[in-house]
Design a protein around this motif. Structure first.
Motif, PDB file in Angstrom:
ATOM      1  N   PHE A 175       0.844  -1.203   0.000  1.00 42.93           N
ATOM      2  CA  PHE A 175       0.000   0.000   0.000  1.00 42.93           C
ATOM      3  C   PHE A 175       0.878   1.251   0.000  1.00 42.93           C
ATOM      4  O   PHE A 175       0.622   2.213  -0.726  1.00 42.93           O
ATOM      5  CB  PHE A 175      -0.935   0.001   1.215  1.00 42.93           C
ATOM      6  N   SER A 176       1.931   1.195   0.808  1.00 37.92           N
ATOM      7  CA  SER A 176       2.861   2.329   0.891  1.00 37.92           C
ATOM      8  C   SER A 176       3.543   2.553  -0.460  1.00 37.92           C
ATOM      9  O   SER A 176       3.710   3.687  -0.913  1.00 37.92           O
ATOM     10  CB  SER A 176       3.904   2.050   1.981  1.00 37.92           C
ATOM     11  N   ARG A 177       3.941   1.453  -1.103  1.00 39.73           N
ATOM     12  CA  ARG A 177       4.598   1.580  -2.408  1.00 39.73           C
ATOM     13  C   ARG A 177       3.652   2.201  -3.438  1.00 39.73           C
ATOM     14  O   ARG A 177       4.036   3.083  -4.206  1.00 39.73           O
ATOM     15  CB  ARG A 177       5.074   0.202  -2.891  1.00 39.73           C
ATOM     16  N   GLN A 178       2.402   1.726  -3.421  1.00 42.46           N
ATOM     17  CA  GLN A 178       1.410   2.267  -4.365  1.00 42.46           C
ATOM     18  C   GLN A 178       1.136   3.740  -4.088  1.00 42.46           C
ATOM     19  O   GLN A 178       0.953   4.536  -5.013  1.00 42.46           O
ATOM     20  CB  GLN A 178       0.105   1.452  -4.288  1.00 42.46           C
ATOM     21  N   GLU A 179       1.119   4.099  -2.823  1.00 43.08           N
ATOM     22  CA  GLU A 179       0.947   5.504  -2.435  1.00 43.08           C
ATOM     23  C   GLU A 179       2.106   6.332  -2.997  1.00 43.08           C
ATOM     24  O   GLU A 179       1.904   7.425  -3.534  1.00 43.08           O
ATOM     25  CB  GLU A 179       0.923   5.604  -0.909  1.00 43.08           C
ATOM     26  N   GLY A 180       3.323   5.766  -2.894  1.00 42.98           N
ATOM     27  CA  GLY A 180       4.502   6.433  -3.454  1.00 42.98           C
ATOM     28  C   GLY A 180       4.366   6.634  -4.955  1.00 42.98           C
ATOM     29  O   GLY A 180       4.683   7.699  -5.493  1.00 42.98           O
ATOM     30  N   ASP A 181       3.867   5.605  -5.623  1.00 44.74           N
ATOM     31  CA  ASP A 181       3.627   5.707  -7.076  1.00 44.74           C
ATOM     32  C   ASP A 181       2.709   6.876  -7.391  1.00 44.74           C
ATOM     33  O   ASP A 181       2.950   7.657  -8.320  1.00 44.74           O
ATOM     34  CB  ASP A 181       2.974   4.411  -7.587  1.00 44.74           C
ATOM     35  N   LYS A 182       1.646   6.988  -6.599  1.00 46.95           N
ATOM     36  CA  LYS A 182       0.629   8.030  -6.854  1.00 46.95           C
ATOM     37  C   LYS A 182       1.199   9.432  -6.676  1.00 46.95           C
ATOM     38  O   LYS A 182       0.832  10.355  -7.401  1.00 46.95           O
ATOM     39  CB  LYS A 182      -0.559   7.833  -5.905  1.00 46.95           C
TER      40      LYS A 182
END
Lengths: 228, 147
Positions: A175-182
């Motif tokens: 989730f944190s990685r995807q948040e970083g992507d966003k």
């Protein structure tokens, strides 16, 4: 005499098989903790933080435990940042996971830190993972080393093992990685200061201090609660 | 003869222990099977490499030399030859001193114990005891004359 040579030959074969089995076993890195999860859920967690009081400046760091630049930053810049900005109440530091796909064990390391965080020792594990960073250069399965590190910082070993085997925080890390992507993270470490990306050429304690001091200087003091 | 057979068997076991640690140092296989010990802490410390070579490699060479020496000394023509006992006692003494140094590092510098290293330390210690006893017994049986 002949019987002796039979014994030694049999022993050599048995030991050879034992060696083959020992080397052939897959590594100890639990798949649930080492790989991305099947499903991703938001558990409301937004990273471990370091702060004194209620600072007006918040710096969010997207980092990867296997990344050498992140290790260098943690070892060289972070002690000064802690001393000058965090302990003085100027800055809240937030750590977010951004495991890069090119790194084999970065999710596993992030998971070890989360399992340490479960026992209230995230930052201790964070420091251990970065200060013993040779694990990231060897390419070998670091699971046994991480268990040693967990032991060093005083974790309950059984709880740590259960947490790692279950991959309890794999979804949180993804989730944190995807948040970083966003938010536009495309490398590590990447920093956001009060939500704005840090674009300086070098992420140093001096650079962060200058920005933090500037923000604090331009921030009106918080109104004190009225007394009755 | 029994002592040399015992040394050969022990050296064979020690050889495989050292071989396992050496192959691990080269990146073969996964994590060391170490129970709750500190094998990885020891193996990833800066003392795990000596002169650019993993320490375990010296163990592989040492145990192999002891194994070959013990087997060659079991030839009928060499059985009563004192020099083989001297050679086995000498080699095992070097191994014992090296092991003592590594054990000191584990206990007082690295502060972690590798169970495989402890196993190797026990093996080399027993080999040394057997080799020294064999040498003393042979000396007692065949007193040398000084002219």
């Amino acid at each position: 005499m002949n019987r002796f040579y039979v014994v030694i030959a049999v022993l050599a074969v048995v030991l050879g098989i034992a060696l083959f089995v020992l080397l052939g076993r897959s590594g100890g890195a639990a798949a649930a903790a080492a790989g991305p999860p099947v499903t991703v859920e938001d558990d409301g967690f937004r990273g471990y933080t370091l702060a004194v009081g209620d600072p007006v400046v918040e710096i969010t760091e997207y980092s990867d435990f296997e990344c050498p630049f992140c290790a260098n930053f943690a070892m060289v810049q972070m002690p000064t940042i802690k001393e000058q900005l965090i302990n003085t109440g100027k800055v809240r530091w937030r750590y977010r996971d951004f495991p890069l796909p090119v790194h084999r064990y970065s999710r596993f390391a992030a998971h070890a830190a989360q399992c340490a965080g479960e026992q209230g020792r995230f930052w201790e594990m964070h420091d251990q993972l970065f200060s013993h960073h040779q694990w990231a250069q060897t390419g070998k399965d670091p699971s046994a080393l991480f268990r040693d590190l967990a032991k060093t910082i005083g974790l309950d070993q059984a709880r740590y093992d259960t947490c790692m085997t279950a991959g309890r925080y794999a979804s949180r890390i993804e989730f944190s990685r995807q948040e970083g992507d966003k938010v536009g993270v495309n490398g590590t470490p990447t920093f956001y200061i009060n939500g704005k990306v840090f674009t300086g050429s070098r992420a140093t304690s001096d650079a962060f201090k200058a920005i933090a001091d500037s923000i604090i200087a331009h921030t009106p003091p918080k109104p004190r609660p009225a007394r009755n | 003869m029994r002592s040399r057979q015992a040394i050969a068997l022990l050296a064979l076991v020690g050889f495989f222990v050292a071989l396992y640690l050496w192959l691990h140092a080269l990146g073969v296989g996964g994590a060391l099977k170490c129970g709750t010990g500190g094998c990885e802490t020891v193996q990833t410390s800066r003392w795990a490499v000596l002169f650019g070579v993993p320490v375990a490699f010296y163990g592989v060479v040492g145990y192999f030399a002891l194994l070959v020496g013990a087997l060659v000394s079991l030839r009928p023509a060499a059985l009563r030859d004192r020099k083989w006992n001297v050679m086995l006692a000498g080699l095992s003494t070097i191994g014992l001193l090296f092991t003592a140094y590594l054990t000191y590092l584990e206990l007082f510098v690295i502060h972690a114990i590798c169970r495989w290293c402890v196993g190797s330390a026990v093996i080399i210690t027993v080999i040394w005891v057997v080799a020294v006893i064999a040498l003393r017994r042979q000396d007692a049986r065949t007193p040398r004359h000084v002219s």
